[in-house]
Design an enzyme around this catalytic site. Structure first.
Site, PDB file in Angstrom:
ATOM      1  N   LYS A   1      -4.998 -14.687  -2.816  1.00 36.99           N
ATOM      2  CA  LYS A   1      -3.727 -14.290  -2.400  1.00 36.99           C
ATOM      3  C   LYS A   1      -3.397 -14.043  -0.218  1.00 36.99           C
ATOM      4  O   LYS A   1      -5.153 -14.413  -0.145  1.00 36.99           O
ATOM      5  CB  LYS A   1      -3.566 -13.156  -2.537  1.00 36.99           C
TER       6      LYS A   1
ATOM      7  N   GLN B   1      -4.337  -6.080  -7.769  1.00 33.66           N
ATOM      8  CA  GLN B   1      -4.404  -6.668  -6.160  1.00 33.66           C
ATOM      9  C   GLN B   1      -6.141  -5.923  -5.805  1.00 33.66           C
ATOM     10  O   GLN B   1      -6.059  -5.289  -5.959  1.00 33.66           O
ATOM     11  CB  GLN B   1      -3.671  -6.555  -5.160  1.00 33.66           C
TER      12      GLN B   1
ATOM     13  N   HIS C   1       0.142 -12.393   4.699  1.00 34.76           N
ATOM     14  CA  HIS C   1       0.492 -10.770   4.673  1.00 34.76           C
ATOM     15  C   HIS C   1       1.264 -10.145   4.725  1.00 34.76           C
ATOM     16  O   HIS C   1       1.564  -9.073   5.816  1.00 34.76           O
ATOM     17  CB  HIS C   1      -0.843 -10.311   4.968  1.00 34.76           C
TER      18      HIS C   1
ATOM     19  N   ASP D   1       4.890 -15.937  -1.004  1.00 32.75           N
ATOM     20  CA  ASP D   1       5.643 -14.818  -0.158  1.00 32.75           C
ATOM     21  C   ASP D   1       5.914 -14.366   1.319  1.00 32.75           C
ATOM     22  O   ASP D   1       5.310 -15.237   1.684  1.00 32.75           O
ATOM     23  CB  ASP D   1       4.694 -13.294  -0.972  1.00 32.75           C
ATOM     24  N   GLY D   2       6.286 -13.592   1.564  1.00 30.96           N
ATOM     25  CA  GLY D   2       6.837 -13.693   2.900  1.00 30.96           C
ATOM     26  C   GLY D   2       7.704 -14.308   3.606  1.00 30.96           C
ATOM     27  O   GLY D   2       8.504 -14.892   2.906  1.00 30.96           O
ATOM     28  N   GLY D   3       8.535 -12.968   3.810  1.00 30.49           N
ATOM     29  CA  GLY D   3       9.874 -13.687   4.589  1.00 30.49           C
ATOM     30  C   GLY D   3      11.215 -14.120   3.510  1.00 30.49           C
ATOM     31  O   GLY D   3      12.364 -14.117   3.715  1.00 30.49           O
TER      32      GLY D   3
ATOM     33  N   ALA E   1       1.107  -1.009  -0.097  1.00 28.16           N
ATOM     34  CA  ALA E   1       0.407   0.119  -0.155  1.00 28.16           C
ATOM     35  C   ALA E   1       0.787   1.290  -0.233  1.00 28.16           C
ATOM     36  O   ALA E   1       2.469   1.404   0.744  1.00 28.16           O
ATOM     37  CB  ALA E   1      -1.262  -0.418   1.502  1.00 28.16           C
TER      38      ALA E   1
ATOM     39  N   ARG F   1       1.022  -9.689   9.004  1.00 28.93           N
ATOM     40  CA  ARG F   1       0.665  -8.448   8.927  1.00 28.93           C
ATOM     41  C   ARG F   1      -1.082  -8.261   9.687  1.00 28.93           C
ATOM     42  O   ARG F   1      -1.604  -7.454   9.732  1.00 28.93           O
ATOM     43  CB  ARG F   1       0.666  -7.592   8.142  1.00 28.93           C
TER      44      ARG F   1
ATOM     45  N   SER G   1      -1.104  -2.626  -5.733  1.00 29.81           N
ATOM     46  CA  SER G   1      -1.969  -2.661  -4.543  1.00 29.81           C
ATOM     47  C   SER G   1      -2.954  -1.712  -4.869  1.00 29.81           C
ATOM     48  O   SER G   1      -3.309  -0.981  -5.605  1.00 29.81           O
ATOM     49  CB  SER G   1      -1.413  -2.118  -3.196  1.00 29.81           C
TER      50      SER G   1
ATOM     51  N   TYR H   1      -8.946  -6.020  -2.765  1.00 30.29           N
ATOM     52  CA  TYR H   1     -10.003  -6.522  -1.691  1.00 30.29           C
ATOM     53  C   TYR H   1     -11.213  -6.153  -1.824  1.00 30.29           C
ATOM     54  O   TYR H   1     -12.460  -5.624  -2.529  1.00 30.29           O
ATOM     55  CB  TYR H   1     -10.199  -5.677  -0.160  1.00 30.29           C
TER      56      TYR H   1
ATOM     57  N   THR I   1      -7.403 -10.546  -2.671  1.00 35.50           N
ATOM     58  CA  THR I   1      -6.663 -10.619  -1.384  1.00 35.50           C
ATOM     59  C   THR I   1      -7.865 -11.572  -0.076  1.00 35.50           C
ATOM     60  O   THR I   1      -8.258 -10.046   0.491  1.00 35.50           O
ATOM     61  CB  THR I   1      -5.389  -9.536  -0.280  1.00 35.50           C
TER      62      THR I   1
HETATM   63  C1  FNR Z   1       1.305  -5.195   2.147  1.00 35.65           C
HETATM   64  N1  FNR Z   1       0.766  -5.870   1.574  1.00 35.65           N
HETATM   65  C2  FNR Z   1      -0.573  -6.392   1.278  1.00 35.65           C
HETATM   66  N2  FNR Z   1      -0.845  -6.724   0.490  1.00 35.65           N
HETATM   67  C3  FNR Z   1      -1.606  -6.886  -0.495  1.00 35.65           C
HETATM   68  O1  FNR Z   1      -2.694  -7.590  -0.665  1.00 35.65           O
HETATM   69  N3  FNR Z   1      -2.161  -5.432   0.008  1.00 35.65           N
HETATM   70  C4  FNR Z   1      -1.912  -4.374   0.414  1.00 35.65           C
HETATM   71  O2  FNR Z   1      -2.085  -3.031  -0.132  1.00 35.65           O
HETATM   72  C5  FNR Z   1      -0.749  -4.712   0.846  1.00 35.65           C
HETATM   73  N4  FNR Z   1      -0.325  -3.917   1.537  1.00 35.65           N
HETATM   74  C6  FNR Z   1       0.635  -4.219   2.037  1.00 35.65           C
HETATM   75  C7  FNR Z   1       1.298  -2.774   3.131  1.00 35.65           C
HETATM   76  C8  FNR Z   1       2.617  -3.099   4.036  1.00 35.65           C
HETATM   77  C9  FNR Z   1       3.583  -1.752   3.790  1.00 35.65           C
HETATM   78  C10 FNR Z   1       3.430  -4.236   3.623  1.00 35.65           C
HETATM   79  C11 FNR Z   1       5.004  -4.460   4.271  1.00 35.65           C
HETATM   80  C12 FNR Z   1       3.412  -5.488   3.090  1.00 35.65           C
HETATM   81  C13 FNR Z   1       1.779  -7.748   2.057  1.00 35.65           C
HETATM   82  C14 FNR Z   1       2.114  -7.871   0.684  1.00 35.65           C
HETATM   83  O3  FNR Z   1       1.557  -8.310   0.147  1.00 35.65           O
HETATM   84  C15 FNR Z   1       2.991  -9.526   0.853  1.00 35.65           C
HETATM   85  O4  FNR Z   1       1.781 -10.530   1.699  1.00 35.65           O
HETATM   86  C16 FNR Z   1       4.249  -8.875   2.137  1.00 35.65           C
HETATM   87  O5  FNR Z   1       4.530  -7.730   2.121  1.00 35.65           O
HETATM   88  C17 FNR Z   1       5.118 -10.599   2.125  1.00 35.65           C
HETATM   89  O6  FNR Z   1       5.938 -10.115   2.705  1.00 35.65           O
HETATM   90  P1  FNR Z   1       7.883  -9.361   2.923  1.00 35.65           P
HETATM   91  O7  FNR Z   1       7.620  -9.933   1.193  1.00 35.65           O
HETATM   92  O8  FNR Z   1       7.694  -8.360   3.130  1.00 35.65           O
HETATM   93  O9  FNR Z   1       7.948 -10.286   4.354  1.00 35.65           O
HETATM   94  C1  LAC Z   2      -1.481  -3.818   5.458  1.00 40.23           C
HETATM   95  C2  LAC Z   2      -2.766  -3.384   4.239  1.00 40.23           C
HETATM   96  C3  LAC Z   2      -3.449  -2.128   3.253  1.00 40.23           C
HETATM   97  O1  LAC Z   2      -0.403  -4.645   5.029  1.00 40.23           O
HETATM   98  O2  LAC Z   2      -2.837  -4.685   3.596  1.00 40.23           O
HETATM   99  O3  LAC Z   2      -1.125  -2.247   5.639  1.00 40.23           O
END
Ligand code: FNR
Ligand code: LAC
Length: 350
Positions: A222, A125, A246, A277-279, A76, A249, A103, A127, A153
């Site tokens: 996702k 992407q 996510h 994704d993730g890490g 975002a 998060r 996003s 919501y 998502t």
């Molecule tokens: C996200 N992610 C996320 N996912 C999504 O589907 N829509 C969104 O708007 C957002 N926004 C968002 C903001 C920020 C600041 C972060 C860090 C993440 C999740 C993103 O798509 C993804 O799943 C994770 O960031 C993957 O993990 P890593 O690579 O950050 O460890």
């Molecule tokens: C987030 C939302 C916007 O991870 O997806 O901050």
């Protein structure tokens, strides 16, 4: 610079509230850390004497050729991290030949981003909002702007609590920014009200509508971490799933994605595309994901670190750097084709 160096440099230049939003996660941030650790726990079992004089990181995703299996995860409000926001991300991703998943919470309109990303390299992407008319409108806009897939998502049906006090009092969309794909025409939108508008009643049955609104675009779901859910998504018409929590998060102590990947691949890998994704922080992480059956990976925070440090150049350097690390890891592991990384290249996690 490797990804870790970008993180340090980004931390030094990003304002504290934006940094908390970027770096933080839900609860005690157990999953934020475990996502990174889980890739490290898996061990590589390199092969030798395999002629690695020609290595290709190219593969196909959704049937289309791509130069690298490293994609930009949707994240975002890039306007918080660089004055050119998503346009800088788009430029950097395009230069690195990486698919950009925009996003819905972007601070740039999807039409403006579309103009900056080559055809075939942009996905949208979204919501699903309780107001289906809003969701339908953005699906139609994405199709009209030539996005190649929708990434829906589904890991955010209720509002989470983020540890680092990211709440209404400390964090919001700055007055100078808008969210033109989520709240078109709204000045200074209230992010928390919008997030509360995501539909908690969403089920597998809704997925077909979404694809229909976008003229039949492929839908990837996702936020899946279980075999049964992945199966239900594909049965409901999804073209693929993104194994994701996510970035830690949403639900803290959720299983790490590196550990969830195997059961999802076993369940649907033969009939659907599985991404993860993730890490992901190193080329060896990408290689392990491919070996475990992912078609490609998405990278979230590292892309924003690059963006914050050097705009489009930083985004390019992070993505190109990960792809170069992947190429090196492939060579050292005796593997020349990113589209055919053998499962036995990784041993059980420690
Ligand atoms: C996200 N992610 C996320 N996912 C999504 O589907 N829509 C969104 O708007 C957002 N926004 C968002 C903001 C920020 C600041 C972060 C860090 C993440 C999740 C993103 O798509 C993804 O799943 C994770 O960031 C993957 O993990 P890593 O690579 O950050 O460890
Ligand atoms: C987030 C939302 C916007 O991870 O997806 O901050």
């Amino acid at each position: 610079m490797d990804v870790a160096a970008f993180e340090a440099a980004a931390h030094a230049t990003t304002d504290a509230v934006a940094w908390a939003y970027l770096a933080g996660g839900a609860g005690d941030e157990v999953t934020v850390a475990d996502n990174v650790d889980a890739w490290r726990r898996w061990r590589l079992r390199p092969r030798v004497l395999r002629d690695v004089s020609a290595i290709s990181t190219a593969t196909t995703i959704l049937g289309a050729p791509v130069a690298t299996p490293v994609l930009v995860a949707p994240s975002a409000m890039h306007g918080l991290f660089h004055r050119d926001g998503e346009l800088a991300t788009a430029e950097g991703a395009a230069r690195a030949n990486a698919v950009y998943v925009l996003s819905q919470v972007a601070t740039t309109s999807l039409e403006d981003v579309a103009a900056a990303v080559p055809d075939g390299a942009r996905w949208m992407q979204l919501y699903v909002q309780a107001d289906r008319g809003m969701t339908r409108a953005v699906c139609e806009r994405a199709a009209a702007a030539g996005y190649g897939a929708l990434v829906v998502t589904v890991d955010s049906p209720v509002v989470t609590r983020r540890t680092r006090d990211i709440d209404r009092s400390s964090f919001g969309v700055p007055p100078s920014m808008a969210l033109p794909n989520l709240a078109p025409g709204v000045e200074a939108p209230d992010l928390f009200a919008i997030v509360e508008g995501y539909d908690p009643a969403l089920t597998f049955d809704d997925l077909a509508d979404i694809s229909g609104w976008a003229g039949g675009l492929p839908v990837l779901v996702k936020g899946v971490v279980r075999a049964d859910d992945a199966t239900a998504c594909v049965d409901a018409g999804a073209t693929g799933v993104v194994v994701s929590n996510h970035g830690g998060r949403q639900l803290d102590t959720c299983v790490a994605t590196a550990d969830a990947l195997v059961e999802v691949v076993d369940a649907v890998g033969a009939r659907a595309e599985v991404l993860v994704d993730g890490g992901i922080r190193r080329g060896v992480d990408v290689l392990k994901a491919l070996a475990l059956g992912a078609r490609a990976v998405l990278v979230g925070r590292p892309v924003i670190w690059g963006l914050a440090v050097a705009g489009a150049d930083g985004v390019h350097d992070v993505l190109a750097g990960l792809t170069e690390e992947l190429r090196t890891a492939m060579g050292l592991a005796g593997c020349t084709d990113a589209a055919a990384v053998p499962r036995d290249l990784v041993g059980p996690p420690r």
